[in-house]
Design an enzyme around this catalytic site. Sequence first.
Site, PDB file in Angstrom:
ATOM      1  N   HIS A  71      35.694  29.313  37.920  1.00 50.31           N
ATOM      2  CA  HIS A  71      37.041  28.997  37.772  1.00 50.31           C
ATOM      3  C   HIS A  71      37.529  28.193  38.931  1.00 50.31           C
ATOM      4  O   HIS A  71      38.473  27.571  39.135  1.00 50.31           O
ATOM      5  CB  HIS A  71      37.967  30.079  37.314  1.00 50.31           C
ATOM      6  CG  HIS A  71      38.378  31.098  38.506  1.00 50.31           C
ATOM      7  ND1 HIS A  71      37.823  32.349  38.837  1.00 50.31           N
ATOM      8  CD2 HIS A  71      39.363  30.947  39.316  1.00 50.31           C
ATOM      9  CE1 HIS A  71      38.250  32.971  39.833  1.00 50.31           C
ATOM     10  NE2 HIS A  71      39.622  32.111  40.287  1.00 50.31           N
ATOM     11  N   ASP A 123      31.208  34.337  36.787  1.00 51.02           N
ATOM     12  CA  ASP A 123      31.963  33.563  37.142  1.00 51.02           C
ATOM     13  C   ASP A 123      31.509  32.793  38.562  1.00 51.02           C
ATOM     14  O   ASP A 123      31.970  32.982  39.593  1.00 51.02           O
ATOM     15  CB  ASP A 123      33.410  34.011  37.618  1.00 51.02           C
ATOM     16  CG  ASP A 123      34.530  33.336  37.556  1.00 51.02           C
ATOM     17  OD1 ASP A 123      34.224  32.035  37.861  1.00 51.02           O
ATOM     18  OD2 ASP A 123      35.723  33.694  37.494  1.00 51.02           O
ATOM     19  N   SER A 168      39.003  34.206  45.421  1.00 45.81           N
ATOM     20  CA  SER A 168      38.051  33.675  44.523  1.00 45.81           C
ATOM     21  C   SER A 168      36.932  33.131  45.109  1.00 45.81           C
ATOM     22  O   SER A 168      37.332  32.052  45.947  1.00 45.81           O
ATOM     23  CB  SER A 168      38.833  32.910  43.549  1.00 45.81           C
ATOM     24  OG  SER A 168      39.352  33.786  42.337  1.00 45.81           O
TER      25      SER A 168
HETATM   26  N1  ARG Z   1      42.584  36.271  37.753  1.00 38.65           N
HETATM   27  C1  ARG Z   1      41.788  35.451  38.505  1.00 38.65           C
HETATM   28  C2  ARG Z   1      42.561  34.845  39.557  1.00 38.65           C
HETATM   29  O1  ARG Z   1      43.572  34.764  39.606  1.00 38.65           O
HETATM   30  C3  ARG Z   1      41.141  34.531  37.492  1.00 38.65           C
HETATM   31  C4  ARG Z   1      41.853  33.235  36.899  1.00 38.65           C
HETATM   32  C5  ARG Z   1      41.303  32.153  36.071  1.00 38.65           C
HETATM   33  N2  ARG Z   1      40.711  32.953  34.876  1.00 38.65           N
HETATM   34  C6  ARG Z   1      41.608  32.605  33.796  1.00 38.65           C
HETATM   35  N3  ARG Z   1      41.072  33.510  32.601  1.00 38.65           N
HETATM   36  N4  ARG Z   1      42.732  32.269  33.767  1.00 38.65           N
HETATM   37  O2  ARG Z   1      43.421  34.240  39.612  1.00 38.65           O
HETATM   38  N1  GLU Z   2      41.064  35.001  40.557  1.00 39.67           N
HETATM   39  C1  GLU Z   2      41.987  35.044  41.808  1.00 39.67           C
HETATM   40  C2  GLU Z   2      41.758  33.621  42.867  1.00 39.67           C
HETATM   41  O1  GLU Z   2      41.496  32.667  42.077  1.00 39.67           O
HETATM   42  C3  GLU Z   2      41.384  36.203  42.677  1.00 39.67           C
HETATM   43  C4  GLU Z   2      41.849  37.383  42.195  1.00 39.67           C
HETATM   44  C5  GLU Z   2      43.009  38.049  42.958  1.00 39.67           C
HETATM   45  O2  GLU Z   2      44.124  37.421  42.850  1.00 39.67           O
HETATM   46  O3  GLU Z   2      42.644  38.934  43.565  1.00 39.67           O
HETATM   47  O4  GLU Z   2      41.674  33.605  44.109  1.00 39.67           O
END
Ligand code: ARG
Ligand code: GLU
Length: 711
Positions: A84, A220, A646
Amino acid sequence: MKKILKMALFLGVTSLYAQQGGMWIPSLLEGMNAKEMKTLGMKMSVADIYNVNKSSLKDAAPHFNGGCSSEIISDKGLLLTNHHCGYGQIQAHSSLQNDYLTHGFWAKNLSEELPNKNLKVTFIVRIDDVTKQVLAGTQQITDETQKAKLIEQNIAQAIKTAPKEAWQENSVKAFYDGNQYILFVTETFKDVRLVGAPPSSIGKFGSDTDNWVWPRHTGDFSLFRVYADKNNRPAEYSKDNVPYKPKHFFPISIKGVKEGDFVMVFGYPGTTQEYLPSVAVEQIVNTINPARIGIRDVALKVQDGFMRKDNSIKIKYASKYARTANYWKKWIGETKGLKKSDAVSLKKQQEIKFQQNIEKANKQAEYGNLLPEFNQLYKEFEPYNLAYNLYSELMYRTVDFLSNGVRILQMQQVLDKKGEQAFADRKKNMLSVFESVFKDNVKQVDKEVFEKIIVFYAEQMPKNLLVASLQNFDAKQLADKLYANSFLTSYEGIEKVLALSPAEFKEQLKNDIGVQFAAQLMDMNDTKVYPNYTRISTQIHALQRTYMKAILEFSKPSDRIFPDANSTLRVTYGKVAGFSPADGVDYAATTTLDGVMEKYVPGDYEFDVPQKLRELYAKKDYGRYGQNGKMPLCFISTCHTTGGNSGSPAIDANGNLIGINFDRVWEGTMSDIHYDPKLCRNIMMDMRYFLFIVDKYAGAGYLLNEMKIVK
Ligand code: ARG
Ligand code: GLU
């Protein structure tokens, strides 16, 4: 005997959770952190993590394009980050013929690696405390604006004078709300090429349904390579560039992880607010989060309805939906978690103790009014905070029609303030923005989102900050009128208006019902909301700085006061650990490929599984990466992470790479405000799954030749 056992049990339980949480500055780990890390099982010394005189882990943990983290895994600059995080690059190289998002991409040799425009990777060379220099002369100044000005000057001076090589950069960041300032010397590489990516059915497996969710089964990751000039220094893209030779790269461990193991995550967390007063947390829980969740809820429901019925709409809205859903889901979890962990009452108790400390230290004059002032200011802040959040969601996030209106009005401002040349210069850029907006826009969907959301907006806005035309209105009529008569609903319409002469352009804007509607909202925000929002924010920030100063003054190292995240390199450490999010629910700390097959829905856009992976699973063909007949996939730990982490390396006791961080568990997302070791877990992909996918699934085993794999 029984008593001793009970005592040991008690100590055991507390020590599982003690010494965890926090995001620490890598150059300042000596002392308390070093001791804790050792107790938790770390075998390295903190000088192995950060060292200016010899290579250390920090040399292999660059910032990925300013927003994500990453790690170097070979002496030829091979770089690992999340799928991502590399998504934009993978997408940019994809076409109908070569759909790398769907099918994955693997460069078979250096010549097949794909260069990327506007992609950079930044390494930390040195970290220096410059607090004295930055705050010099500021203590006597009481006026906040003047103080800020002098600090700015001092920072500029520090940046100018700190020794660095010609190809390096200096920057200074505030820590502890401006009680500490730290200078970073960095090296930024701009030739970073795409090496490999799994198909989305692996790299994004579970998509939005599984986002923020444990148990998790997402692979991922994506692979890049950093290129340098012949002297191993940063350079713009050139075909003559060569793979970067890092000072350090992470060996990859296939030994495996289990409950209780030491783990450290090393990356660039974006923002946290761990030291808010209880009144601020109450405002988030009761007012701000419900408003932003509610408004996104409306947009998501409408979009989802269309996406389910029409596949072409699903494709157009998938990425927008995911963007909106990500924090929508996070805020729901955060609100629940703050309530479940009693964050407000805990803060209130701390505040009683804080007040006592003030009296004990006889510092009433300096700090005695902080908490009452917070109460006063946050009360005054609430309506503006709410209004500004609602406005931002409405105008920038959820309705294309209104965002287009904002953009057109900004063009008018450029024309009015900077003149015709600036207007002409901006036009091209703006048109390409509109092009990408309309690529993923369906008028009917946008209109229905507007019709529903404007009702929610009008209901939630403080009445005195709501524009007159929304005090009493018929949403359907309004939507019909706007979407039938405004040029903001199509690319062609906007293109035509932007092609007009400046005078005609302004005339057209005046006559357009959509632009005028957006202008009303914007005007209300710019005159009544935003100025108050920033004025009170500034006061709150100044107060927070003093509050933080007092907290630091009254604390011992064992109180573990770490600085809030600010997108700088941090170390967080803890243990691999499952958790119990609710009564009767116990989560294990690890998952395996079995879970992918349990979740498998043939043809589904979130839960499809590629045939090759199903075959490998059927044959249990896991090579040396499997464990007891299973293929390990993800694991969780007590490390304290946030957005920006991330792609961070997850490192074992000896400095080997065991995982790559990519998410947190939903029940623990309140860790941005209040870290609770019982509920907060970060989610990482097991490096054995990475090797399995590269080697067995993709047949790109040649890449393993440049990695160092240890057992
Ligand atoms: N929650 C994770 C991070 O903030 C992954 C985000 C990307 N994935 C998604 N399905 N939107 O931000
Ligand atoms: N998916 C998040 C990012 O893009 C990390 C998840 C979190 O917020 O801990 O950095």
